[in-house]
Motif scaffolding. Sequence first.
Motif, mmCIF file in Angstrom:
data_model
loop_
_atom_site.group_PDB
_atom_site.id
_atom_site.type_symbol
_atom_site.label_atom_id
_atom_site.label_comp_id
_atom_site.label_asym_id
_atom_site.label_seq_id
_atom_site.Cartn_x
_atom_site.Cartn_y
_atom_site.Cartn_z
ATOM 1 N N TRP A 48 2.792 2.849 3.367
ATOM 2 C CA TRP A 48 1.442 2.452 3.208
ATOM 3 C C TRP A 48 0.421 2.340 3.178
ATOM 4 O O TRP A 48 -0.544 2.121 2.119
ATOM 5 N N GLU A 49 0.362 4.007 2.900
ATOM 6 C CA GLU A 49 -0.962 4.657 2.415
ATOM 7 C C GLU A 49 -1.432 4.787 0.852
ATOM 8 O O GLU A 49 -2.312 3.990 0.487
ATOM 9 N N LEU A 50 -0.390 5.090 0.307
ATOM 10 C CA LEU A 50 -0.077 4.959 -1.378
ATOM 11 C C LEU A 50 0.104 3.398 -1.304
ATOM 12 O O LEU A 50 -0.621 2.995 -2.681
ATOM 13 N N ALA A 51 0.659 2.337 -0.965
ATOM 14 C CA ALA A 51 0.807 1.076 -0.969
ATOM 15 C C ALA A 51 -1.045 0.058 -1.588
ATOM 16 O O ALA A 51 -1.258 -0.022 -2.294
ATOM 17 N N ARG A 52 -1.558 0.953 -0.531
ATOM 18 C CA ARG A 52 -3.205 0.467 0.117
ATOM 19 C C ARG A 52 -4.249 1.217 -1.223
ATOM 20 O O ARG A 52 -5.278 0.226 -2.157
ATOM 21 N N ARG A 53 -3.761 2.576 -1.486
ATOM 22 C CA ARG A 53 -4.170 3.138 -2.621
ATOM 23 C C ARG A 53 -3.944 2.319 -4.102
ATOM 24 O O ARG A 53 -5.092 2.126 -5.061
ATOM 25 N N ASP A 54 -2.656 1.843 -3.969
ATOM 26 C CA ASP A 54 -2.028 1.084 -5.779
ATOM 27 C C ASP A 54 -3.039 -0.030 -5.538
ATOM 28 O O ASP A 54 -3.663 -0.001 -6.821
ATOM 29 N N ILE A 55 -3.840 -0.674 -4.876
ATOM 30 C CA ILE A 55 -3.583 -1.855 -4.946
ATOM 31 C C ILE A 55 -5.292 -2.048 -5.064
ATOM 32 O O ILE A 55 -5.702 -2.674 -5.729
ATOM 33 N N LEU A 56 -6.001 -1.117 -4.871
ATOM 34 C CA LEU A 56 -7.013 -1.009 -4.411
ATOM 35 C C LEU A 56 -8.160 0.106 -5.621
ATOM 36 O O LEU A 56 -8.836 0.018 -6.652
ATOM 37 N N GLY A 57 -6.510 1.617 -6.498
ATOM 38 C CA GLY A 57 -7.197 1.619 -7.440
ATOM 39 C C GLY A 57 -7.258 1.074 -8.881
ATOM 40 O O GLY A 57 -7.230 1.174 -9.837
ATOM 41 N N GLY B 159 -13.853 -7.066 -8.129
ATOM 42 C CA GLY B 159 -13.371 -5.351 -6.746
ATOM 43 C C GLY B 159 -11.721 -6.892 -7.117
ATOM 44 O O GLY B 159 -10.956 -7.715 -8.164
ATOM 45 N N LEU B 160 -11.737 -6.493 -5.458
ATOM 46 C CA LEU B 160 -10.233 -7.266 -4.918
ATOM 47 C C LEU B 160 -10.414 -8.895 -5.697
ATOM 48 O O LEU B 160 -9.463 -9.473 -5.540
ATOM 49 N N LEU B 161 -11.282 -9.744 -6.017
ATOM 50 C CA LEU B 161 -11.301 -11.182 -6.291
ATOM 51 C C LEU B 161 -10.489 -11.050 -7.418
ATOM 52 O O LEU B 161 -10.074 -12.702 -7.605
ATOM 53 N N TRP B 162 -10.837 -10.243 -8.213
ATOM 54 C CA TRP B 162 -10.050 -10.662 -9.730
ATOM 55 C C TRP B 162 -7.873 -10.687 -9.197
ATOM 56 O O TRP B 162 -7.454 -11.225 -9.740
ATOM 57 N N SER B 163 -7.708 -10.251 -8.309
ATOM 58 C CA SER B 163 -6.443 -10.858 -7.547
ATOM 59 C C SER B 163 -6.830 -12.257 -7.341
ATOM 60 O O SER B 163 -5.352 -12.696 -7.953
ATOM 61 N N VAL C 275 9.882 6.803 -1.914
ATOM 62 C CA VAL C 275 9.408 6.335 -1.573
ATOM 63 C C VAL C 275 7.851 5.200 -2.609
ATOM 64 O O VAL C 275 7.605 4.034 -1.980
ATOM 65 N N LEU C 276 8.036 5.753 -3.785
ATOM 66 C CA LEU C 276 7.021 5.516 -4.932
ATOM 67 C C LEU C 276 7.349 4.328 -4.806
ATOM 68 O O LEU C 276 6.677 3.010 -5.197
ATOM 69 N N PRO C 277 8.503 3.763 -5.651
ATOM 70 C CA PRO C 277 9.661 2.642 -5.480
ATOM 71 C C PRO C 277 9.184 1.315 -4.486
ATOM 72 O O PRO C 277 8.637 -0.063 -4.925
ATOM 73 N N TRP C 278 8.653 1.589 -3.235
ATOM 74 C CA TRP C 278 8.929 0.996 -2.046
ATOM 75 C C TRP C 278 6.878 0.445 -2.161
ATOM 76 O O TRP C 278 6.300 -0.779 -1.946
ATOM 77 N N THR C 279 5.904 1.598 -2.472
ATOM 78 C CA THR C 279 4.602 1.443 -3.024
ATOM 79 C C THR C 279 4.529 0.044 -3.889
ATOM 80 O O THR C 279 4.055 -0.589 -4.311
ATOM 81 N N MET C 280 5.384 0.487 -5.011
ATOM 82 C CA MET C 280 5.674 -0.598 -5.572
ATOM 83 C C MET C 280 5.284 -2.256 -5.061
ATOM 84 O O MET C 280 4.700 -3.004 -6.069
ATOM 85 N N VAL C 281 6.737 -2.282 -4.715
ATOM 86 C CA VAL C 281 6.660 -3.400 -4.269
ATOM 87 C C VAL C 281 6.305 -3.967 -2.951
ATOM 88 O O VAL C 281 5.960 -5.119 -3.736
ATOM 89 N N PHE C 282 5.295 -2.918 -2.789
ATOM 90 C CA PHE C 282 4.389 -3.791 -1.618
ATOM 91 C C PHE C 282 3.351 -4.116 -2.905
ATOM 92 O O PHE C 282 2.336 -5.122 -2.465
ATOM 93 N N SER C 283 2.935 -3.506 -3.455
ATOM 94 C CA SER C 283 1.643 -3.588 -4.148
ATOM 95 C C SER C 283 2.086 -5.230 -4.760
ATOM 96 O O SER C 283 1.129 -6.178 -4.915
ATOM 97 N N ALA C 284 3.663 -5.743 -5.561
ATOM 98 C CA ALA C 284 3.479 -6.326 -6.357
ATOM 99 C C ALA C 284 3.542 -7.592 -4.935
ATOM 100 O O ALA C 284 2.995 -8.807 -5.756
#
Length: 277
Positions: A28-37, A45-49, A123-132
Motif C-alpha cells: 500500500w505504501e509503494l502504491a501511495r508513493r507511486d500515485i503521489l510521485g 497535483g492530484l487534480l490532474w487525475s 509486490v511490484l505488480p500489485w503496486t502497479m495495479v493499485f495505482s492504475a
Amino acid sequence: MSESQQAITAIRLAGPLDALLRHGSLTWELARRDILGRYRGASFGLLWSLISPFLMLVIYTLAFGYILKSRWPGTSGNMADFAMLLFVGLIVHGFFAECLTRAPTLITGNTNLVKRIVFPLQVLPWTMVFSALFHAFTNTIVFVVLNLVVRGELHATVLLLPFVYVPLAIGLLGVGWLLSSLSVFLRDITQITGVLATAMLFLSSAIVPVETLPPKYQFVFMLNPLTFIINEARDVAFWGRQPDWIGLAIYTAGATIFAFIGYVVFQKTRRGFADVL
C-alpha cells in the motif's frame, strides 16, 4: 512438520496473494508513493487525475463524434450519449494500457531493489495495479459527474463497477508478473507494449460498436479480453443494467489462472534478475 516448514508451505499456497498477506503495508505504501510521485511538482497535483480524463474525453469526442460523425446504436443519437459511452470504454482501456505499458519496466526500472536480497519483488505488480485502479476510479468519478450534468442520469448500478473492474485487475496482475520478468531478458518487449495497447483500443468495443460490424470481423473484436469488460461496464454505468454475473465469474476464473501462470514464471526467473541487470 516443523513450524518453519509450515511457514514455507503457507507462503507457497498463498502464491500471488503473498504481497497482501505478508507485505500488505509495504504494498500500500509503494502504491501511495507511486500515485503521489506521478504528480509531484505539478501545479495542480492530484487534480490532474481528474483533469486528464476530461481532456481525453474531449479529444476523442471531437475526433469520433463531430468529425467522423460516429453514433451508438440503441441511443437517441445525441452527442452526450455517444460521449458517455465512449468515456466508459476509454476508462477500461486506460486501466489496461497503464498496466500493460508499465509492466515491462517494473524490474528493469528498479535495479536498486533487485540488488536487495530481502526485498519482495513480487509486490511490484500489485503496486502497479493499485495505482492504475486509483486512476480508473478517479476517471469513474468524472464520468458520474458528467453523466449527471449532461444527461441527467445516475444509475444505482454504477456502484457495481468494482465487480467489473476486479476480474480485469486480476488478469493484469498476471500481465505484470509475466512481462516484468520476461523483459529482463527480452528488452524488445518494452517497444511492443505501446503498439499493442493501441491495437487493443481500436480492436475492442471501446470506440467501435461491435454489433454494427460485419459478422466476419465481430469475432476478432469479441476475442479481445477488453470487449467483455467494456460492455459490462457500460451495462452498469450507462444503461443501468445488472452485469452478466456468470460471465464475470468465468472471466475471473480465467484471469486467476493466467495470474498464477504469470506468478510462477516470475518466481522461476527472478533468480537471474541480478545477474542480467
